[in-house]
Design a protein around this motif. Structure first.
Motif, mmCIF file in Angstrom:
data_model
loop_
_atom_site.group_PDB
_atom_site.id
_atom_site.type_symbol
_atom_site.label_atom_id
_atom_site.label_comp_id
_atom_site.label_asym_id
_atom_site.label_seq_id
_atom_site.Cartn_x
_atom_site.Cartn_y
_atom_site.Cartn_z
ATOM 1 N N TYR A 43 36.403 45.669 39.209
ATOM 2 C CA TYR A 43 37.230 45.002 40.209
ATOM 3 C C TYR A 43 38.689 45.448 40.171
ATOM 4 O O TYR A 43 39.403 45.303 41.160
ATOM 5 C CB TYR A 43 37.143 43.479 40.027
ATOM 6 C CG TYR A 43 35.818 42.933 40.458
ATOM 7 C CD1 TYR A 43 35.578 42.622 41.798
ATOM 8 C CD2 TYR A 43 34.784 42.744 39.544
ATOM 9 C CE1 TYR A 43 34.345 42.125 42.209
ATOM 10 C CE2 TYR A 43 33.548 42.260 39.947
ATOM 11 C CZ TYR A 43 33.327 41.959 41.280
ATOM 12 O OH TYR A 43 32.111 41.488 41.685
ATOM 13 N N ASP A 66 37.826 41.820 46.996
ATOM 14 C CA ASP A 66 37.370 40.514 46.519
ATOM 15 C C ASP A 66 37.817 40.214 45.086
ATOM 16 O O ASP A 66 37.335 39.268 44.472
ATOM 17 C CB ASP A 66 35.849 40.397 46.627
ATOM 18 C CG ASP A 66 35.112 41.515 45.895
ATOM 19 O OD1 ASP A 66 35.758 42.510 45.523
ATOM 20 O OD2 ASP A 66 33.879 41.395 45.713
ATOM 21 N N PHE A 67 38.740 41.012 44.540
ATOM 22 C CA PHE A 67 39.286 40.737 43.213
ATOM 23 C C PHE A 67 40.148 39.485 43.295
ATOM 24 O O PHE A 67 41.110 39.418 44.056
ATOM 25 C CB PHE A 67 40.115 41.932 42.743
ATOM 26 C CG PHE A 67 40.829 41.727 41.441
ATOM 27 C CD1 PHE A 67 40.196 41.134 40.358
ATOM 28 C CD2 PHE A 67 42.154 42.131 41.280
ATOM 29 C CE1 PHE A 67 40.852 40.943 39.153
ATOM 30 C CE2 PHE A 67 42.817 41.950 40.077
ATOM 31 C CZ PHE A 67 42.170 41.349 39.017
ATOM 32 N N ARG A 79 39.626 45.897 44.152
ATOM 33 C CA ARG A 79 38.732 45.615 45.275
ATOM 34 C C ARG A 79 39.266 44.428 46.070
ATOM 35 O O ARG A 79 40.003 43.594 45.542
ATOM 36 C CB ARG A 79 37.323 45.308 44.762
ATOM 37 C CG ARG A 79 36.636 46.490 44.090
ATOM 38 C CD ARG A 79 35.187 46.173 43.730
ATOM 39 N NE ARG A 79 34.601 47.284 43.011
ATOM 40 C CZ ARG A 79 34.054 48.358 43.575
ATOM 41 N NH1 ARG A 79 34.017 48.449 44.896
ATOM 42 N NH2 ARG A 79 33.536 49.319 42.840
ATOM 43 N N LYS A 86 44.096 39.695 42.710
ATOM 44 C CA LYS A 86 44.752 40.837 43.346
ATOM 45 C C LYS A 86 46.224 40.567 43.652
ATOM 46 O O LYS A 86 47.062 41.470 43.565
ATOM 47 C CB LYS A 86 44.007 41.239 44.619
ATOM 48 C CG LYS A 86 43.911 40.158 45.687
ATOM 49 C CD LYS A 86 43.046 40.625 46.854
ATOM 50 C CE LYS A 86 42.897 39.545 47.906
ATOM 51 N NZ LYS A 86 41.996 39.974 49.009
#
Length: 254
Positions: free
Chosen positions: A77, A42-43, A40, A46
């Motif tokens: 996530y 908002d992970f 995602r 990432k």
């Protein structure tokens, strides 16, 4: 990858890791099996995930829709998609054998526990819980990717492949010896055998080797399977030169 992943089914040739930690475990320990990773926006890790995937040549996509399909009702996530693979047990290492375990949570917890105590070889006897189900993989916190797990149709097939020179210790409610730190057997090569959560081991397992019993109060009919495995694995690795004594990251024989 334009096509969204589908909800897991047992007959798939692939499965999924749900959550960041098991996904990183997949990439770190079985990178050749990884097909893709999803995250995602908002992970918070990432960039770390994307960099690792780029180094390994694994597609890494920001795709909330893919994650929703894989995880169903849970908020996830990050996730990984991987090809199922066959494990091969090491002949000269201690084994744990599970006979038709039924609960995926127990199976995953057992895998994590065995890895924690330095036992990396698990025999699955006669089917049972799906070791590839994302729920099982998640319960193991990715420990499954550091174990060798081999499936056998029955215990006779396991003995034919790995029984030579090996002591068999079957855990049964009517076992012959109460297992304690003092009574735990010393064995250069052993297999700890545990039965189904509801029925335990069939009577014929008394003929395969020695039987053990974990003492408990009369307030309960039996211990949870994952707890019983934890007790047995801990005592045997302590008594027979396991991880905690040697302080290493791999199994060492006495």
């Amino acid at each position: 990858m334009a096509e969204l992943p589908k909800k897991y089914k047992k007959d798939f040739a692939h499965s999924y890791t749900l959550g960041p930690f098991p996904t990183f475990e997949l990439l770190n320990h079985r990178p050749g099996q990884a097909k893709a990773c999803y995250f995602r926006a908002d992970f918070h890790e990432k960039e770390k995930l994307a960099q690792l995937c780029a180094r390994l040549g694994v597609p890494c996509l920001c795709s909330p829709r893919a994650l929703d399909r894989i995880s169903q009702k849970e908020i996830c996530y990050a996730a990984g998609e991987f090809e199922k693979y066959s494990g091969v047990l090491r002949a000269q290492a201690p084994h744990v054998a599970l006979v038709q375990p039924a609960d995926m949570g127990n199976l995953g917890t057992i895998q994590r526990t065995l890895l924690g105590f330095g036992i990396r070889d698990l025999a699955m006897i006669g089917g049972g819980a799906d070791r590839w189900n994302p729920k099982t993989v998640r319960a193991s916190m990715g420990a499954a990717f550091q174990l060798e797990i081999q499936e056998f149709p029955d215990f006779s097939a396991y003995l034919k492949a790995y029984g030579a020179g090996r002591e068999i210790f079957s855990f049964m409610l009517d076992g012959g010896r109460v297992l304690t730190p003092e009574s735990c057997p010393v064995s250069p090569l052993y297999t700890l055998v545990f039965g189904n959560e509801a029925t335990g081991l069939p009577p014929e397992f008394k003929s395969y080797g020695k039987t053990l019993f974990i003492a408990q109060s009369q307030a309960v009919d039996s211990l949870n399977l994952s707890v019983a495995v934890a007790v047995g694995a801990y005592l045997f690795t302590q008594k027979n030169g396991g991880l905690a004594k040697n302080g290493g990251n791999e199994w060492q024989t006495p």
